[in-house]
Design a protein around this motif. Structure first.
Motif, mmCIF file in Angstrom:
data_model
loop_
_atom_site.group_PDB
_atom_site.id
_atom_site.type_symbol
_atom_site.label_atom_id
_atom_site.label_comp_id
_atom_site.label_asym_id
_atom_site.label_seq_id
_atom_site.Cartn_x
_atom_site.Cartn_y
_atom_site.Cartn_z
ATOM 1 N N LEU A 43 0.839 -1.194 0.000
ATOM 2 C CA LEU A 43 0.000 0.000 0.000
ATOM 3 C C LEU A 43 0.875 1.245 0.000
ATOM 4 O O LEU A 43 1.918 1.269 0.653
ATOM 5 C CB LEU A 43 -0.915 0.028 1.228
ATOM 6 N N ILE B 133 -2.740 6.393 1.058
ATOM 7 C CA ILE B 133 -3.998 5.665 0.999
ATOM 8 C C ILE B 133 -5.062 6.310 1.887
ATOM 9 O O ILE B 133 -4.763 6.866 2.946
ATOM 10 C CB ILE B 133 -3.785 4.189 1.419
ATOM 11 N N SER C 96 -2.054 -1.865 -3.937
ATOM 12 C CA SER C 96 -2.576 -0.572 -4.336
ATOM 13 C C SER C 96 -2.458 -0.438 -5.842
ATOM 14 O O SER C 96 -1.724 -1.186 -6.498
ATOM 15 C CB SER C 96 -1.812 0.562 -3.641
#
Length: 218
Positions: free
Chosen positions: A102, A106, A126
């Motif tokens: 990620l 985020i 992601s």
């Protein structure tokens, strides 16, 4: 309750993620550490279900830490956090046993969903990381001319094998004489192939053709 361990060398980031996670009813932060060496020392005592791990840390980075901790406890899930990610790090991280990648930008809801998904045994990437991985797979499975053929086909364009070869050499910066030598053709023949390429791409100049092909290959 999902037990989450946060590992990052930035105190402010650790505190921020803790505040977000502790606001959720089904998860809680059970520890916050600053580097990989601390993780390996405290893993058995903290017993996390999921570790949010920064990739870039001093002393022992997130990927090397993950290799070691997976040997200690293969059931612990690791989500890598990063501000900047490279193709090499994605491949290394997955090979090390990472369960998710990620970016630090985020949204909180996406972070919570990722934690829950990984806790259920899924893998999460992601968008930016998935894009890098897709490019890497394409490079492994297709050479440049094969990739160009696929991209042209997607645009409703059909090149002959020779036209594809000439087009690939065009984007490499070769002139007509060099292309002729590479393909064992006459320069006049190469010029004719290039004219056909211009016509199919609806362009008039060499630079336009090269730019068009380069866009397809990105």
């Amino acid at each position: 309750m999902i037990r989450v361990l946060i590992v990052d060398d930035e105190l402010l980031l650790r505190k921020g993620i803790q505040a977000l996670i502790d606001g959720e009813s089904d998860m809680q932060v059970v520890g916050m550490l600053a580097n990989g060496e601390e993780v390996l020392k405290e893993l058995d005592a903290i017993k996390p279900d999921i570790i949010l791990m920064d990739i870039h840390m001093p002393r022992l980075d997130g990927i090397k830490t993950t290799v070691k901790l997976k040997q200690m406890n293969s059931n612990v899930k690791v989500i890598f956090l990063t501000a900047n990610i490279s193709e090499e790090e994605v491949i290394r991280g997955i090979s090390a046993g990472g369960d998710g990648f990620l970016v630090k930008e985020i949204y909180p809801d996406d972070l919570f969903r990722s934690i829950r998904d990984i806790h259920r045994g899924q893998h999460v990437l992601s968008y930016d990381v998935a894009k890098i991985l897709v490019k890497s797979i394409r490079k492994l499975s297709l050479n440049k001319c094969q990739l160009l053929a696929k991209r042209l086909e997607n645009h409703g364009l059909s090149f002959t094998k020779r036209e594809l070869e000439v087009a690939c050499h065009l984007v490499e910066g070769l002139d007509n004489r060099q292309i002729a030598q590479k393909l064992y053709l006459g320069e006049g023949t190469v010029k004719n192939y290039i004219s056909e390429i211009y016509q199919k791409l609806n362009v008039r100049y060499r630079d336009e053709a090269i730019q068009f092909i380069e866009r397809l290959l990105r």
